[in-house]
Design a protein around this motif. Structure first.
Motif, PDB file in Angstrom:
ATOM      1  N   ARG A 252       0.834  -1.200   0.000  1.00 29.11           N
ATOM      2  CA  ARG A 252       0.000   0.000   0.000  1.00 29.11           C
ATOM      3  C   ARG A 252       0.877   1.262   0.000  1.00 29.11           C
ATOM      4  N   ASP A 253       1.907   1.235   0.866  1.00 28.13           N
ATOM      5  CA  ASP A 253       2.768   2.426   0.965  1.00 28.13           C
ATOM      6  C   ASP A 253       3.647   2.600  -0.269  1.00 28.13           C
ATOM      7  N   ARG A 254       3.773   1.539  -1.065  1.00 24.74           N
ATOM      8  CA  ARG A 254       4.509   1.642  -2.332  1.00 24.74           C
ATOM      9  C   ARG A 254       3.571   1.916  -3.499  1.00 24.74           C
ATOM     10  N   TYR A 255       2.291   2.196  -3.177  1.00 20.36           N
ATOM     11  CA  TYR A 255       1.282   2.509  -4.183  1.00 20.36           C
ATOM     12  C   TYR A 255       0.973   1.313  -5.087  1.00 20.36           C
ATOM     13  N   ARG A 256       1.178   0.122  -4.580  1.00 22.20           N
ATOM     14  CA  ARG A 256       0.841  -1.094  -5.326  1.00 22.20           C
ATOM     15  C   ARG A 256      -0.464  -1.643  -4.740  1.00 22.20           C
TER      16      ARG A 256
END
Length: 288
Positions: A252-256
């Protein structure tokens, strides 16, 4: 709290049987004292995990010399043997009898505290750990558990005091690393927690410590370190739901987001609470 404490009780052998080998009284060289022979047999059975046999030998030894003051130690060991057999009620009754005979004996108080903790009777266990500390302020086992229970009860001041003693008396001990990593991670001091968590994992690579370490890295936005520790942990524990939860957080924090949602679903299938998984994608927890 029960989950963490049960982990601590099972992962680490913190409740140890005090050796039943006793100092021999003077006996003729050509005679064997049955009391000590039975104690030795009990010791051997305990080491081999033959707890039924150990209990029988301890009872036999006490029947050979029923008035021996050393039987208090044997009663204490017998209580712990019963606990290892899953017979905690009998263990508690046995330890109560030992304390009736020797009310201030620290070994017995400590053993009873562990049995009470195993039974979920934390407040009673705390009283025994407090009594041990009152007579031996540097007792690291009592400080560890007294501090841990205090921490999960929200008594941060008592926990800090107990863990300061651990750090002073046994700075290199595993229990000290567990205590301080738990304290720091629970109070938002993630950077301070990390070296202690790494130490614990190097000794006892339990998934709960991997997850806590991953959470610290994620809180600090050290995503590469979080990825590395989660990957290492999943190789060892491929079916641990908390690890997939933290990998979902990482993705989530890697925008995946697709990968994050897939990991969250996997975590739920493995037993994670659906509410906990869905919380990852709420607005207040999602920076996107």
């Amino acid at each position: 709290m029960r989950y963490i404490l049960s982990i601590l009780l099972t992962v680490f052998a913190v409740v140890s049987l005090h050796a039943t080998t006793l100092r021999r009284d003077t006996v003729p060289d050509d005679e064997e004292d049955p009391y000590y022979l039975l104690c030795g047999q009990a010791d051997a059975a305990i080491k081999d995990g033959k707890f039924d046999e150990a209990a029988a030998r301890l009872i036999d030894a006490m029947s050979v010399r029923p008035d021996s003051p050393q039987n208090i130690l044997l009663l204490s060991n017998l209580g712990m043997v019963y606990s290892y057999m899953g017979r905690d009620s009998l263990a508690l009754a046995t330890l109560d009898e030992a304390l009736r005979r020797a009310p201030s004996m620290r070994t017995v108080l400590s053993n009873r505290a562990h049995v009470l903790l195993n039974m979920g009777r934390d407040s009673e266990a705390m009283r025994d750990f407090t009594a041990v500390i009152a007579s031996d302020s540097l007792n690291t086992d009592a400080r560890f558990y007294h501090g841990t229970i205090s921490l999960y009860n929200g008594d941060l001041q008592s926990a800090e005091k107990d863990f300061q003693v651990l750090e002073s008396v046994a700075p290199d001990a595993t229990d000290t690393a567990i205590a301080l990593s738990t304290l720091y991670s629970m109070t938002g001091r993630d950077k301070e927690a990390i070296p202690y968590l790494k130490k614990v994992i190097s000794i006892e690579p339990s998934p709960i410590y991997y997850s806590t370490l991953a959470g610290c890295f994620l809180s600090l936005q050290e995503l590469s370190n979080a990825s590395e520790i989660i990957g290492e942990a999943l190789k060892k524990y491929p079916n641990d739901p908390e690890l997939y939860y933290y990998r979902a957080m990482l993705n989530r924090d890697r925008y995946r987001l697709d990968e994050a949602k897939a990991d969250a679903q996997k975590a739920v299938k493995l037993g994670l609470s659906p509410a906990k998984a869905s919380s990852l994608f709420r607005k207040d927890n999602n920076k996107h």
